[in-house]
Design an enzyme around this catalytic site. Sequence first.
Site, PDB file in Angstrom:
ATOM      1  N   PHE A 197       0.807  -1.223   0.000  1.00 32.79           N
ATOM      2  CA  PHE A 197       0.000   0.000   0.000  1.00 32.79           C
ATOM      3  C   PHE A 197       0.839   1.271   0.000  1.00 32.79           C
ATOM      4  O   PHE A 197       0.356   2.325  -0.386  1.00 32.79           O
ATOM      5  CB  PHE A 197      -0.937   0.009   1.232  1.00 32.79           C
ATOM      6  CG  PHE A 197      -0.243   0.437   2.498  1.00 32.79           C
ATOM      7  CD1 PHE A 197      -0.069   1.792   2.792  1.00 32.79           C
ATOM      8  CD2 PHE A 197       0.275  -0.491   3.398  1.00 32.79           C
ATOM      9  CE1 PHE A 197       0.596   2.193   3.952  1.00 32.79           C
ATOM     10  CE2 PHE A 197       0.947  -0.091   4.547  1.00 32.79           C
ATOM     11  CZ  PHE A 197       1.104   1.258   4.821  1.00 32.79           C
TER      12      PHE A 197
ATOM     13  N   GLU B  61      -4.879  -3.962  -2.111  1.00 28.45           N
ATOM     14  CA  GLU B  61      -6.325  -3.753  -2.065  1.00 28.45           C
ATOM     15  C   GLU B  61      -6.661  -2.486  -1.270  1.00 28.45           C
ATOM     16  O   GLU B  61      -7.797  -2.027  -1.288  1.00 28.45           O
ATOM     17  CB  GLU B  61      -7.015  -4.984  -1.461  1.00 28.45           C
ATOM     18  CG  GLU B  61      -6.687  -5.296  -0.005  1.00 28.45           C
ATOM     19  CD  GLU B  61      -5.324  -5.971   0.204  1.00 28.45           C
ATOM     20  OE1 GLU B  61      -4.477  -5.941  -0.709  1.00 28.45           O
ATOM     21  OE2 GLU B  61      -5.117  -6.505   1.310  1.00 28.45           O
TER      22      GLU B  61
ATOM     23  N   SER C  68       5.318  -7.009   3.293  1.00 30.38           N
ATOM     24  CA  SER C  68       5.826  -7.293   4.641  1.00 30.38           C
ATOM     25  C   SER C  68       6.632  -8.598   4.669  1.00 30.38           C
ATOM     26  O   SER C  68       6.539  -9.420   3.754  1.00 30.38           O
ATOM     27  CB  SER C  68       4.648  -7.390   5.606  1.00 30.38           C
ATOM     28  OG  SER C  68       3.809  -8.445   5.191  1.00 30.38           O
TER      29      SER C  68
ATOM     30  N   CYS D 110       9.566   1.712   3.661  1.00 24.26           N
ATOM     31  CA  CYS D 110      10.455   0.602   3.981  1.00 24.26           C
ATOM     32  C   CYS D 110      11.881   1.085   4.227  1.00 24.26           C
ATOM     33  O   CYS D 110      12.693   0.358   4.765  1.00 24.26           O
ATOM     34  CB  CYS D 110      10.456  -0.414   2.849  1.00 24.26           C
ATOM     35  SG  CYS D 110      11.202   0.245   1.368  1.00 24.26           S
TER      36      CYS D 110
HETATM   37  P1  NAD Z   1       1.542  -6.683   2.933  1.00 22.25           P
HETATM   38  O1  NAD Z   1       2.574  -7.734   2.977  1.00 22.25           O
HETATM   39  O2  NAD Z   1       0.435  -6.731   3.917  1.00 22.25           O
HETATM   40  O3  NAD Z   1       0.825  -6.680   1.492  1.00 22.25           O
HETATM   41  C1  NAD Z   1       1.587  -6.631   0.301  1.00 22.25           C
HETATM   42  C2  NAD Z   1       0.813  -7.332  -0.817  1.00 22.25           C
HETATM   43  O4  NAD Z   1       0.659  -8.715  -0.477  1.00 22.25           O
HETATM   44  C3  NAD Z   1      -0.593  -6.783  -1.031  1.00 22.25           C
HETATM   45  O5  NAD Z   1      -0.840  -6.716  -2.413  1.00 22.25           O
HETATM   46  C4  NAD Z   1      -1.482  -7.800  -0.347  1.00 22.25           C
HETATM   47  O6  NAD Z   1      -2.753  -7.919  -0.942  1.00 22.25           O
HETATM   48  C5  NAD Z   1      -0.710  -9.095  -0.515  1.00 22.25           C
HETATM   49  N1  NAD Z   1      -0.936 -10.035   0.586  1.00 22.25           N
HETATM   50  C6  NAD Z   1      -1.234  -9.737   1.877  1.00 22.25           C
HETATM   51  N2  NAD Z   1      -1.334 -10.854   2.603  1.00 22.25           N
HETATM   52  C7  NAD Z   1      -1.105 -11.898   1.766  1.00 22.25           C
HETATM   53  C8  NAD Z   1      -1.048 -13.311   1.943  1.00 22.25           C
HETATM   54  N3  NAD Z   1      -1.272 -13.886   3.116  1.00 22.25           N
HETATM   55  N4  NAD Z   1      -0.760 -14.067   0.859  1.00 22.25           N
HETATM   56  C9  NAD Z   1      -0.524 -13.511  -0.337  1.00 22.25           C
HETATM   57  N5  NAD Z   1      -0.552 -12.161  -0.555  1.00 22.25           N
HETATM   58  C10 NAD Z   1      -0.838 -11.374   0.486  1.00 22.25           C
HETATM   59  O7  NAD Z   1       2.317  -5.275   2.991  1.00 22.25           O
HETATM   60  P2  NAD Z   1       1.723  -3.805   3.144  1.00 22.25           P
HETATM   61  O8  NAD Z   1       1.237  -3.607   4.539  1.00 22.25           O
HETATM   62  O9  NAD Z   1       0.817  -3.493   2.016  1.00 22.25           O
HETATM   63  O10 NAD Z   1       3.054  -2.936   2.913  1.00 22.25           O
HETATM   64  C11 NAD Z   1       3.944  -2.584   3.942  1.00 22.25           C
HETATM   65  C12 NAD Z   1       5.121  -3.527   4.006  1.00 22.25           C
HETATM   66  O11 NAD Z   1       5.810  -3.524   2.769  1.00 22.25           O
HETATM   67  C13 NAD Z   1       6.146  -3.116   5.041  1.00 22.25           C
HETATM   68  O12 NAD Z   1       6.588  -4.260   5.720  1.00 22.25           O
HETATM   69  C14 NAD Z   1       7.268  -2.510   4.221  1.00 22.25           C
HETATM   70  O13 NAD Z   1       8.544  -2.549   4.822  1.00 22.25           O
HETATM   71  C15 NAD Z   1       7.209  -3.351   3.013  1.00 22.25           C
HETATM   72  N6  NAD Z   1       7.840  -2.672   1.886  1.00 22.25           N
HETATM   73  C16 NAD Z   1       9.072  -3.100   1.504  1.00 22.25           C
HETATM   74  C17 NAD Z   1       9.725  -2.439   0.483  1.00 22.25           C
HETATM   75  C18 NAD Z   1      11.090  -2.868   0.040  1.00 22.25           C
HETATM   76  O14 NAD Z   1      11.554  -2.347  -0.942  1.00 22.25           O
HETATM   77  N7  NAD Z   1      11.752  -3.786   0.706  1.00 22.25           N
HETATM   78  C19 NAD Z   1       9.115  -1.354  -0.149  1.00 22.25           C
HETATM   79  C20 NAD Z   1       7.854  -0.953   0.272  1.00 22.25           C
HETATM   80  C21 NAD Z   1       7.221  -1.628   1.297  1.00 22.25           C
END
Ligand code: NAD
Length: 496
Positions: free
Chosen positions: A149, A176, A226, A281
């Site tokens: 997000f 989403e 994440s 991140c």
């Molecule tokens: P998230 O992991 O909750 O969601 C990311 C994506 O995964 C979304 O599209 C979501 O729909 C999908 N998803 C969620 N749960 C899932 C599951 N159980 N199985 C399959 N897909 C699933 O992350 P978020 O809260 O949207 O974003 C924040 C996180 O992203 C933080 O931890 C941040 O550090 C990380 N992030 C990392 C970077 C990087 O470059 N390393 C960059 C931006 C964000």
Amino acid sequence: MKNVPLYLAGEFVDSQTTDWIDVTNPATNEVIARAPCTTHAEMQRAIAHAGEVFKSWKEVPVSERARVMLRYQALLKEHHDDIAKILSRETGKTFEDAKGDVWRGIEVVEHAANIPSLMMGETVENVAREIDTYSYTQPLGVCAGITPFNFPAMIPLWMFPMAIACGNTFILKPSEQDPLTPMRLAELFEEAGAPKGVLQVVHGGKDQVDMLLTDPAIKAVSFVGSVPVGRYIYETGTRNMKRVQSLAGAKNHMVIMPDADKQQVINALVGASVGAAGQRCMAISVAVFVGDAQAWIPDVKDALAKARPGAWDDKGASFGPIISGRAKARIEHLIETGVSQGANLLLDGRGCTVDGLPDGNWVGPTLFSGVTTEMDVYKEEVFGPVLACMEVGSLGEAISLINQSPYGNGTSLFTSSGGAARRFQHEIEVGQVGINIPIPVPLPFFSFTGWKGSFYGDQHTYGKQAVRFYTETKTVTARWFSSEATSEANFSIQLR
Ligand code: NAD
């Protein structure tokens, strides 16, 4: 309230699903749209269509593919502020920060426009008598991307322009929580002349992601999100024989040497810890003071106390709301654990309010001192406007602290000593290092190179590594006879 469409087989269409996810404005919690959980049949159609379109897209000359990116870059620039407004509304980011989110994505599109030279192979003439060897890079096929997000413009743009410029087709499953920005990106991509079906956008959560991870037609999956989901994506995708690059969570330390410039340190710490409400991140969440932390902390506290959250169009606001009520509750819980586990809470962002927006997910700047490595506020990625301060005796101790962290996304050192900087950049086990720069995100001609628990995979996103990730190398060894064959059949390996 609008239904977010799918971008399926070249058309923006309503999903047939009965299962919808509310998209909210985090500054008000008003529902502004709803995103469909794409049905199984729609997912299958997207994957099959991507396979069909790949057959023609891979034959489009590379310079034509580059021209699509040039037109796309121009359109994104033209619509830059409008995209940023959509983005602000669904993420709550301040307008200035939202513009940065779009801009950092545009830079990747510029990089993708260089695809002819990025895809060049290698050639050696006369590897043996009258024999030449040369290599090509060729696209993989159908690729997929799953995005978080917190950067709904930049992170989709990290992925599909590079994949598509390489000659692949792409299915994007954006977060989403803020799907409106990626849909606008898709509309402009079509307007830029990208053939229908080269990019498709589906919505949903785990079920839809699982289809992308398991369908044999999908060759590569790029994920950002994440840690637990990132591990799951990597394990599941690779078990299903796909290439996976999985960029995960982080905990980034900034080390402050006693000889650092005070004002620079304070400006950097404040902006990098609470900017975007800490939902980056690469945010700095731990300040590591070498020597006497008390020489710094009162000034950091005064500066942080002046930062305040507010609405996207409030020009005086330093940052916006937290993305959801659930995320806000998690941050507040982690602040509580900091208190109960013995850290000193110098600024408490809980219970924060913003005039005129009583229902927003607000958390104010929060500052802890006396944090230790056993505390949850140190171990967990808080993903909120929370800065934890620690004190160590030497640069060596700071390096060892950071190297023991399971994460390795970003880190920075503030100092006026070249020797300290040289040692830090050499010894630190983190993939992106800033010297007197708090958030060292590389521009797209480099790659975004997180390490350890912040990245699972081999080839990183954007830069030259993205081209390797999204292509196969084919090596040709060729002999064209310039004279009549004189040799006889050989039955053993030739010594050249
Ligand atoms: P998230 O992991 O909750 O969601 C990311 C994506 O995964 C979304 O599209 C979501 O729909 C999908 N998803 C969620 N749960 C899932 C599951 N159980 N199985 C399959 N897909 C699933 O992350 P978020 O809260 O949207 O974003 C924040 C996180 O992203 C933080 O931890 C941040 O550090 C990380 N992030 C990392 C970077 C990087 O470059 N390393 C960059 C931006 C964000």
